[in-house]
Design an enzyme around this catalytic site. Structure first.
Site, PDB file in Angstrom:
ATOM      1  N   PRO A 191       0.673  -1.294  -0.027  1.00 25.19           N
ATOM      2  CA  PRO A 191      -0.001   0.096  -0.018  1.00 25.19           C
ATOM      3  C   PRO A 191       0.897   1.272   0.035  1.00 25.19           C
ATOM      4  O   PRO A 191       0.539   2.212  -0.735  1.00 25.19           O
ATOM      5  CB  PRO A 191      -0.714  -0.110   1.161  1.00 25.19           C
ATOM      6  CG  PRO A 191      -0.917  -1.802   1.482  1.00 25.19           C
ATOM      7  CD  PRO A 191       0.502  -2.124   0.905  1.00 25.19           C
ATOM      8  N   ASP A 193      15.540  -3.798   1.778  1.00 31.68           N
ATOM      9  CA  ASP A 193      14.441  -3.473   0.607  1.00 31.68           C
ATOM     10  C   ASP A 193      15.233  -2.495  -0.005  1.00 31.68           C
ATOM     11  O   ASP A 193      15.306  -1.289   0.710  1.00 31.68           O
ATOM     12  CB  ASP A 193      13.277  -3.434   1.078  1.00 31.68           C
ATOM     13  CG  ASP A 193      12.910  -2.799   2.237  1.00 31.68           C
ATOM     14  OD1 ASP A 193      13.590  -2.588   3.250  1.00 31.68           O
ATOM     15  OD2 ASP A 193      11.817  -2.222   2.439  1.00 31.68           O
ATOM     16  N   GLU A 235      20.813   7.858   7.888  1.00 31.29           N
ATOM     17  CA  GLU A 235      20.492   6.367   7.845  1.00 31.29           C
ATOM     18  C   GLU A 235      21.376   5.555   7.118  1.00 31.29           C
ATOM     19  O   GLU A 235      21.840   4.276   7.755  1.00 31.29           O
ATOM     20  CB  GLU A 235      18.998   5.993   7.174  1.00 31.29           C
ATOM     21  CG  GLU A 235      19.024   6.309   6.019  1.00 31.29           C
ATOM     22  CD  GLU A 235      17.734   6.052   5.025  1.00 31.29           C
ATOM     23  OE1 GLU A 235      17.505   6.432   3.909  1.00 31.29           O
ATOM     24  OE2 GLU A 235      17.085   4.988   5.682  1.00 31.29           O
TER      25      GLU A 235
END
Ligand SMILES: *[C@@H]1O[C@H](CO)[C@@H](O)[C@H](O)[C@H]1NC(C)=O
Ligand SMILES: *[C@@H]1O[C@H](CO)[C@@H](O)[C@H](O)[C@H]1NC(C)=O
Ligand SMILES: *[C@@H]1O[C@H](CO)[C@@H](O)[C@H](O)[C@H]1NC(C)=O
Ligand SMILES: *[C@@H]1O[C@H](CO)[C@@H](O)[C@H](O)[C@H]1NC(C)=O
Ligand SMILES: *[C@@H]1O[C@H](CO)[C@@H](O)[C@H](O)[C@H]1NC(C)=O
Ligand SMILES: *[C@@H]1O[C@H](CO)[C@@H](O)[C@H](O)[C@H]1NC(C)=O
Length: 574
Positions: free
Chosen positions: A290, A325, A523
């Site tokens: 989604p 991912d 990150e």
């Protein structure tokens, strides 16, 4: 291939369930459904809005607030589509969204952690003054990453995609404004070093409540993440918490839920290779993610049938469950190599080293906690699971030719001889026989030297393939550095210890170089540039940043007595 694989999975489950699940340990988890999922997880409304390109970032829409209950919203949408003869214009859609959704609702408010300390003792471990100030800055950043849900989420949970949790949290930062599962392991360790025990405990309790609700910990704190998990590090979080606080009761009180999580992985994620049970990443959703709907649909178009497109969505979601991912690590080409792109993703058919190493760790921790609880029977049962997993890791994942552990390709029935830092993860979780550490150390250091892994000034790269995906070369990620640095240290040989320290120092120094430029923590970083920051993948590099700060705080404690900012940009070779 697909057929034999499906068959293989069924067989495996049968074998597994009949011969290994000998007790009725914990109750089966019941599927947990949120009403707002009808709007935000699947269905025509989600599809219509996400495919319309009204929002540039697909995550924008699924994080909006409903103005009405989900069932009313769905009814409104049906009426709306009928009135527009199923062909709404962009303007129509915008009006529909304005009528039915609220934008920019801050579901979290900033929250000041009450257990925050101005001068946690870890700062005393840091001798160099610049690093001491940096450590103090990192400690201060926790305050900016603290978040608490607004009361309205508790009062009207059906209007939000957020999964309500009781306790405030520390978020990763940037676009990641909810909790993420594996990130939190390094965040919690950072908090523990910063003496924020209560905040760490609250986050752990949130995760435990998810196991009660879902049977596992979802990938992140949104309902659309609740069909997949992430590398299961909750047991390790609790072990860290107990190590820091000596609160054995907390371990004993919660071991049952850890067992339930272990069960979830054991029951839903197993394959058998040469008679050994191993775990793979997987996911139970259908359709595109989604939060990345349009991207997934677009990329699926290369597949001619709905069935193949669904298989693609499942692979993508499994990749998301891995936390990496995305990466060439998950690509299996027609010729069995890792070349290609996202369309080649076959994550469900790759046995990942770290997942099995982590499950070994979980079994050991559960056994230890049951032993604290004087439950010898359960403790022995989990020691037995640990032994089984270790045997499987040794037999299937250790590769004698490469001299390291390697992921295993279930389609081509062979090891995948590609570098990923997770190849060393059994060292991190002590999923190896310490009696053999001399031999293993020699083999692993030869492997490192052959790949010239010491030649990267900005940290250990994620892979050696430059695919443009964010978990590939040249990006260097904090958890990957941590796995390798801790792992080499755990070998307890002088040579591995030296390399561990060299890489630990380098990571701290390179992060500091990047920090000095903009006073930001990122990150991910660039392994090719000392002080360089990362890029690639589905979004821009984010700042904050939870796990980065956690790793650096721990490394500053570890090396604080000896480490200094690096002036020169010259690096030695091994
Ligand atoms: C919508 O769902 C609520 C419960 O969540 C229910 O009380 C209400 O009757 C439903 N409304 C319609 C129109 O279905
Ligand atoms: C998916 O859900 C079904 C039914 O709830 C369950 O039997 C299966 O094990 C689940 N698989 C995964 C990978 O979670
Ligand atoms: C759509 O997918 C193709 C590959 O199939 C890719 O080249 C293109 O960049 C994608 N576009 C978007 C907007 O994601
Ligand atoms: C595998 O296939 C890719 C293209 O799909 C090709 O670029 C590569 O050279 C092939 N590798 C081998 C070893 O055959
Ligand atoms: C560990 O290695 C030693 C020496 O090779 C061996 O005797 C022992 O059985 C091994 N232990 C396990 C648990 O495999
Ligand atoms: C260590 O390696 C040597 C040869 O390199 C081998 O003969 C020996 O069996 C190994 N020992 C263990 C415990 O694996």
């Amino acid at each position: 291939m697909a057929f034999s694989l499906v068959f293989c999975f069924d067989l495996i489950l049968l074998v597994f369930q009949s011969s290994f699940i000998e007790t009725s340990s914990s109750e089966q988890h019941k599927p947990f459904q949120f009403a707002a999922c009808d709007v935000f997880c699947h269905g025509d409304l989600l599809k219509t809005i996400q495919m319309s390109k009204i929002f540039q970032d697909s995550k924008h829409f699924v994080d909006m607030k409903l103005k009405n209950l989900p069932n009313i919203t769905i009814d409104n949408f049906k009426k709306f589509m009928r009135s527009k003869h199923d062909k709404p214009s962009m303007d129509d859609l915008e009006l529909f969204i304005n009528d039915n959704f609220e934008d920019s609702v801050k579901v979290f408010t900033e929250w000041y952690p009450k257990d925050w300390k101005l001068k946690p003792k870890f700062l005393d471990h840091i001798k160099n003054n610049e690093f001491k100030i940096w450590g103090s800055d990192l400690n201060r950043i926790w305050k900016t990453l603290g978040r608490k849900l607004i009361d309205d989420v508790y009062n009207n949970p059906d209007l939000y995609s957020i999964i309500p949790v009781k306790n405030p949290i520390i978020i990763p930062g940037g676009r990641f404004l909810e909790f993420y599962y594996w990130d939190s392991y390094w965040i919690i360790r950072g908090l523990l070093y910063s003496e924020m025990h209560k905040t760490a405990r609250g986050m752990i309790l949130n995760f435990l409540s998810m196991i009660e609700r879902f049977g596992f910990v979802p990938n992140g704190g949104r309902i659309y993440y609740a069909k997949r998990s992430q590398p299961p590090l909750l047991a390790a979080m609790i072990e860290s918490y107990v190590d820091f606080t000596n609160d054995k009761k907390f371990a004993i009180d919660n071991v049952g839920l850890l067992e339930k999580e272990f069960d979830y992985w054991r029951k839903n994620h197993v394959v058998v290779v040469d008679g050994h049970i191993l775990a793979v990443y997987g996911d139970n959703s259908t359709g595109p993610r989604p939060e990345s709907y349009r991207e997934d649909v677009n990329n699926s178009l290369v597949f001619p049938t709905p069935k193949l497109r669904q298989a693609y969505y499942s692979e993508i979601a499994a990749g998301a469950e891995s936390g990496m991912d995305f990466s060439s690590r998950w690509f299996i080409n027609e010729n069995g190599t890792n070349q290609g792109g996202l369309k080649n993703i076959k994550c469900r058919s790759i046995v990942p080293v770290e997942l099995n190493a982590i499950l070994y760790w979980n079994a050991k921790i559960i056994a230890k906690f049951y032993s604290m609880a004087d439950n010898a029977e359960k403790s022995m049962k989990y020691m037995f699971y640990a032994k089984q997993i270790l045997e499987a890791i040794d037999a299937v994942l250790w590769n004698e030719d490469a001299g390291v552990w390697l992921d295993y390709d279930l389609i081509n029935k062979k090891s995948r001889n590609y570098f990923v830092p997770t190849n060393l993860s059994p060292l991190w979780t002590n999923a190896f026989n310490i009696s053999n550490s001399g031999n293993i150390s020699k083999r692993v250091l030869d492997y490192i030297s052959k790949l010239r892994l010491n030649n990267h000034p900005g940290g250990i790269p994620t892979t050696l393939v430059n695919s443009g995906e964010q978990w590939d070369f040249p990006n260097a990620w904090p958890p990957m550095q941590y796995i390798v640095v801790k792992g080499l240290e755990n070998l307890k040989t002088p040579e591995a210890g030296r390399l561990s320290k060299l890489w630990g120092h380098r990571w701290v120094q390179s992060n500091y170089e990047a920090y000095k430029k903009a006073y930001k923590m990122y990150e991910k970083y660039d392994s090719e540039v000392f002080g360089g920051i990362g890029g690639g993948g589905e979004y821009n590099v984010q700042t904050g940043f939870g796990w980065t700060n956690g790793v650096i705080i721990e490394f500053l404690v570890k090396y604080g007595r000896e480490i200094k900012p690096l002036k020169t940009k010259q690096f030695g070779f091994i």
